[in-house]
Design a protein around this motif. Sequence first.
Motif, short mmCIF file in Angstrom:
data_model
loop_
_atom_site.label_atom_id
_atom_site.label_comp_id
_atom_site.label_asym_id
_atom_site.label_seq_id
_atom_site.Cartn_x
_atom_site.Cartn_y
_atom_site.Cartn_z
N THR A 20 -6.06 11.74 -13.56
CA THR A 20 -5.95 11.88 -15.01
C THR A 20 -4.47 11.82 -15.37
N PHE A 21 -4.14 11.08 -16.43
CA PHE A 21 -2.74 10.80 -16.73
C PHE A 21 -2.26 11.47 -18.02
N SER A 22 -0.94 11.69 -18.05
CA SER A 22 -0.28 12.12 -19.28
C SER A 22 -0.21 10.94 -20.25
N PRO A 23 -0.31 11.20 -21.54
CA PRO A 23 -0.18 10.10 -22.51
C PRO A 23 1.25 9.60 -22.65
N LYS A 24 2.22 10.32 -22.07
CA LYS A 24 3.62 9.92 -22.20
C LYS A 24 4.18 9.42 -20.86
N LEU A 25 4.47 10.31 -19.92
CA LEU A 25 5.17 9.93 -18.70
C LEU A 25 4.42 10.39 -17.46
N ASN A 26 4.26 9.47 -16.51
CA ASN A 26 3.59 9.75 -15.24
C ASN A 26 4.51 9.30 -14.11
N CYS A 27 4.95 10.26 -13.29
CA CYS A 27 5.95 10.00 -12.24
C CYS A 27 5.31 10.11 -10.86
N PHE A 28 5.60 9.14 -10.01
CA PHE A 28 5.04 9.11 -8.66
C PHE A 28 6.19 9.08 -7.66
N ILE A 29 6.26 10.10 -6.80
CA ILE A 29 7.34 10.24 -5.84
C ILE A 29 6.77 10.06 -4.42
N GLY A 30 7.54 9.41 -3.57
CA GLY A 30 7.08 9.22 -2.18
C GLY A 30 7.95 8.20 -1.48
N ASN A 31 7.89 8.19 -0.17
CA ASN A 31 8.67 7.22 0.61
C ASN A 31 8.10 5.82 0.43
N ASN A 32 8.87 4.83 0.86
CA ASN A 32 8.41 3.44 0.79
C ASN A 32 7.18 3.24 1.67
N GLY A 33 6.26 2.40 1.22
CA GLY A 33 5.08 2.07 2.01
C GLY A 33 3.96 3.08 1.92
N MET A 34 4.08 4.08 1.05
CA MET A 34 3.07 5.13 0.97
C MET A 34 1.93 4.81 -0.01
N GLY A 35 2.17 3.88 -0.95
CA GLY A 35 1.11 3.51 -1.88
C GLY A 35 1.47 3.63 -3.35
N LYS A 36 2.73 3.97 -3.65
CA LYS A 36 3.13 4.11 -5.07
C LYS A 36 2.96 2.78 -5.82
N THR A 37 3.47 1.71 -5.22
CA THR A 37 3.36 0.39 -5.87
C THR A 37 1.91 -0.05 -5.97
N ASN A 38 1.09 0.29 -4.97
CA ASN A 38 -0.32 -0.09 -4.99
C ASN A 38 -1.06 0.57 -6.15
N LEU A 39 -0.68 1.81 -6.47
CA LEU A 39 -1.30 2.48 -7.61
C LEU A 39 -0.95 1.74 -8.90
N LEU A 40 0.34 1.41 -9.08
CA LEU A 40 0.74 0.67 -10.28
C LEU A 40 0.04 -0.69 -10.32
#
Length: 366
Positions: A20-40
Motif C-alpha cells: 500500500t502506497f503513500s499518495p505523495k512519496l514512496n522511498c525504497f532503500i536497498g543494495n543493488n540487485g535486490m529488486g528496487k528497480t524491478n518494483l518500479l
Amino acid sequence: MILERISILGYKNIEQAELTFSPKLNCFIGNNGMGKTNLLDAVYYLSFCKSHNNQVDSQNIKHDADFALIQGYYLLGGAAEEEFFCSLRRRQKKQFKRNKKEYEKLSDHIGCLPLVMVSPSDSDLITGGSEERRKFMDVVLSQFDKDYLHALIRYNKALQQRNALLKSDMQADDSLYELWEEQLAYEGHIIYAKRKAFIEQFIPTFQYYYNFICQSNETVELKYESQLEDENQVALLKQKRERDKILGYTTAGIHRDDLDMRMDDYSIKKVGSQGQNKTYVVAMKLAQFDFLKKAGSTTPILLLDDIFDKLDSTRVEQIVKLVSEDNFGQIFITDTNRDHLDEILKDLNSDYSLYQVEGGGINQLK
C-alpha cells in the motif's frame, strides 16, 4: 492520479508483494540487485503494457515460475477505485484488463495511467543512437495524443511492408511501392508536425529545469532534426528507392528523425561530464513530466530510480527541492544511500512511506 496499492506475483525477482502506497512519496532503500528497480518496473508495466528495460515478456517472469501477475488499484479522479490487471504467461499472449474487462487492443490503454520514469538507462538518450531519442518523443506524445499513437502504429506497419518489398527476391510492381510510400508520407507528415510542435513547447521548460538543477551559467539546447524539414517524403522515397533495394531497408522518413542535444554550442555527447549528462537527461524527464501534466487530465506518477549517482551535492540538493514541491504528485524513488532519502524526507511536509528491499522481498519500515 494515485496508485493506492499493488499486488505482484512472480515478476522478475519479486516472488510475491502486497504493498500500500503513500499518495505523495514512496522511498525504497536497498543494495543493488535486490529488486528496487524491478518494483518500479512493475508500476511502469501497468502504464505501458511493457517493461522499461526488457521488451521480451517471457524474461520478465521469475525464472522458476510459469507466469507473472501485476494488479494495481488507482484513483483517477473519480470516487471509485479502479483496478488494472496484467497477466504474463510463457508462450501465451499477455492479458491486460481494466476493471476486469480485457482490452481489445493494448494501444487503447496507453495514456490511461500517465507516468514518467527517470533511470540510469536514460544515459542512452545521449550516448545511444537516434532510435533512443525518437523513443523519448514517442513515449511523451503517445500518452496524451491518440492521433499520434495511431499514426505511429500505421506508419510502422507501412514501413514494414515497404521493407519487405525491398528485401523480396521477386520484382515488385512500382504501384506497390507507391501504395506504401503514399501511406508513409501521409502518416509521416502527421508525426512530423506533432513532434515539431512538441519540441518547440518542450525546450523552455527543459532549459528551466537544467538551469535550476545545475545553478550555473551553462547553456543547453535541443533541436529537432528531420528530413521532412526540407523534403517532400513521397519524392524522397521515390528518389531513394533503387538505393534502398540494394540496402534492403528504407533510408528516408520520420523513422530517421533525431534530436541534436547541445551544451554551450557543442554536442553534449562530446563535451559533457558524467554529472552534466545526468543533469541533462534528468531535466528532460522533469520537463516531460511537466508537459504531460499540462497536456493531460491528471497528474502523472513520477518514478525516480537511483538518480543521485554521479551528481554532486549541489545538484542533488536542487533535485531534492524540486521533488519536494507540491507541483509533483505521487513519487516513487529508489536509492542505495539512506542519507539521500533522509534529506528528502526531512524537508517533506506531507505523508510518506519507506520500504526496505532485499532479495526480492519488500518490507515497509514506515
